[in-house]
Design a protein around this motif. Sequence first.
Motif, short mmCIF file in Angstrom:
data_model
loop_
_atom_site.label_atom_id
_atom_site.label_comp_id
_atom_site.label_asym_id
_atom_site.label_seq_id
_atom_site.Cartn_x
_atom_site.Cartn_y
_atom_site.Cartn_z
N THR B 43 0.81 -1.38 -0.01
CA THR B 43 -0.26 -0.01 -0.20
C THR B 43 0.68 1.58 0.06
N THR B 45 -0.57 4.49 0.31
CA THR B 45 -1.69 5.73 0.68
C THR B 45 -1.63 4.81 2.11
N TYR B 46 -2.63 6.09 2.94
CA TYR B 46 -2.23 5.82 4.24
C TYR B 46 -2.67 4.54 5.26
N LYS B 150 -1.75 21.14 -1.00
CA LYS B 150 -2.44 20.47 -1.47
C LYS B 150 -1.36 19.02 -2.11
N ASN B 151 -0.53 19.14 -3.17
CA ASN B 151 0.75 18.31 -4.53
C ASN B 151 1.41 17.31 -3.11
N TYR B 153 0.01 16.08 0.07
CA TYR B 153 -0.37 16.01 0.93
C TYR B 153 0.25 14.38 0.71
N PRO B 154 -0.34 13.67 -0.31
CA PRO B 154 -0.42 12.24 -1.02
C PRO B 154 0.49 11.15 -0.52
N SER B 155 2.20 12.49 -0.43
CA SER B 155 3.56 11.70 -0.20
C SER B 155 3.50 11.73 1.43
N LYS B 157 3.37 11.18 5.58
CA LYS B 157 2.64 10.03 6.92
C LYS B 157 1.29 10.75 7.49
N LEU B 174 -8.81 19.43 1.29
CA LEU B 174 -7.91 18.17 1.69
C LEU B 174 -8.92 17.94 3.01
#
Lengths: 282, 282
Positions: B43, B45-46, B150-151, B153-155, B157, B174
């Motif tokens: 995975t 993602t969180y 925003k950019n 955030y997906p990376s 933890k 978000l």
Amino acid sequence: MLYSGGLYFGGNRYKSRYADASFATWFLRTIVFTIMAAASVNTATYTDEKPIPTTFGVLLFPGFQALDVFGPIDVLNTLALSKKLNLYIIAETLDPVTTKIAAINTSPEFSESIVPTHTFDTVPPLDFLLVPGGLGTQAPGLDPTRDFVKNIYPSLKYLMTVCTGSALIAPTGLLDGRRATGNKKIWAWVTSQGPNVNWVAQARWVVDGNIWTSSGIAAGMDAMYAFVGYIWGEEQSKDLAMTLEYERHTDADWDPFAEYWGATWPLTPGAGGGNGGAGAGG
Amino acid sequence: MLYSGGLYFGGNRYKSRYADASFATWFLRTIVFTIMAAASVNTATYTDEKPIPTTFGVLLFPGFQALDVFGPIDVLNTLALSKKLNLYIIAETLDPVTTKIAAINTSPEFSESIVPTHTFDTVPPLDFLLVPGGLGTQAPGLDPTRDFVKNIYPSLKYLMTVCTGSALIAPTGLLDGRRATGNKKIWAWVTSQGPNVNWVAQARWVVDGNIWTSSGIAAGMDAMYAFVGYIWGEEQSKDLAMTLEYERHTDADWDPFAEYWGATWPLTPGAGGGNGGAGAGG
């Protein structure tokens, strides 16, 4: 509520109150102020008069503790939204000053750097000087920093230390014969820096004359709120604390940390902030 | 007690405890760690696994609130004395970032400036991003700052906001559909920034997934102590708080400020943190 330049912020709720003050109140205030101003002409040293500070300085050195500075100063940042106050950030040179201590290598990239506005030689006259603590107070090469505090003190209205800031300046002799406090975890080292100081172990902060010393790190916030209350009134201080969503400790004797770290004065065998009475050079 | 390079500081009292751990304990830990590491391969993602952060970033913009940054960060400064953590200070450019807001002229010389270490384009991968608030969140020109959050955030933890930091990032979407909180004095403005957020009025801090939002200014300290407890254990967090002589609020629902400022959600007529329900653009 104040609305200015597109920004909302917590307006000074006392403004309207002052605006409503009657002419009689104004007249009385003018008389009192005139008498106070006349009385202060004859003295250049600190008295019990409670002079109002407007120019503030913060003393920085490598390895200062960030919250020692920004806890108290953010109270003033917020107060300065409604009062004309100036702040000077003072260091030995104009290079940014880091919270990092060269002697500690465990965390090479964990630090913050603050930009000074003035050096020891260029700082304008000050009413109030804040001296933070931090592990940097135990580093060598601090004599110029201590000399700056010693030399500027006679012209200050107030001097405030946070945490080991009291230990930093103790060798100047400024605290000799005074009541003072400092960090409780390394209390033995703090007190070793000033054998002629009347150290107070159980205290959130201590006021002696125009010198305010506070306990470890977070205690600086309570000391500053108390100072604001002393100068501008408790209502002003409470309003700031509610704005910053900070629960104040308003009792200067409140201090569970002294007991937790075993801080006593005079030191008892085995006491001294968990350090077994050991001390380190400053 | 740790003694290093002539400096005394509060050693990690848990070290000796870990050193005493038996081989069986070590073996069990190794097995568990191996299983956890294998499980996390699939995975990106969180999940609920609780990854350990080691690289921290602080986002700065003009007019940030000093304690929003240095309250939480000084907890980490102290933790970083015994753990390998990195900190990056991030801003749009490498110019020092001031707490001052150009739109407010009442206090021309009362501000502090912090030196960034990286820009939005140069910052290394981050585990944790801290987004402070401050009056600067209401200034124009913040789109690049919001885009950065925003950019990245997906990376991340974890993402933590303090005070109006939640209002700053709310327009990114978000927080949509999440529980979140923020400053109580200007609650009406905060909540106006994210109509699709499940705002929680009565909260010192709120955790939803890997996003931690905290209430006004000083609340960031309690959120960070809670975070340290979540990641490294309550004993570690308590030790830090005792070292920094800070009395924690450990109840996330503790919040006398919401009631004081009349903050509710949904907003009731006349409520909204003393602003009468008014809102300002961000």
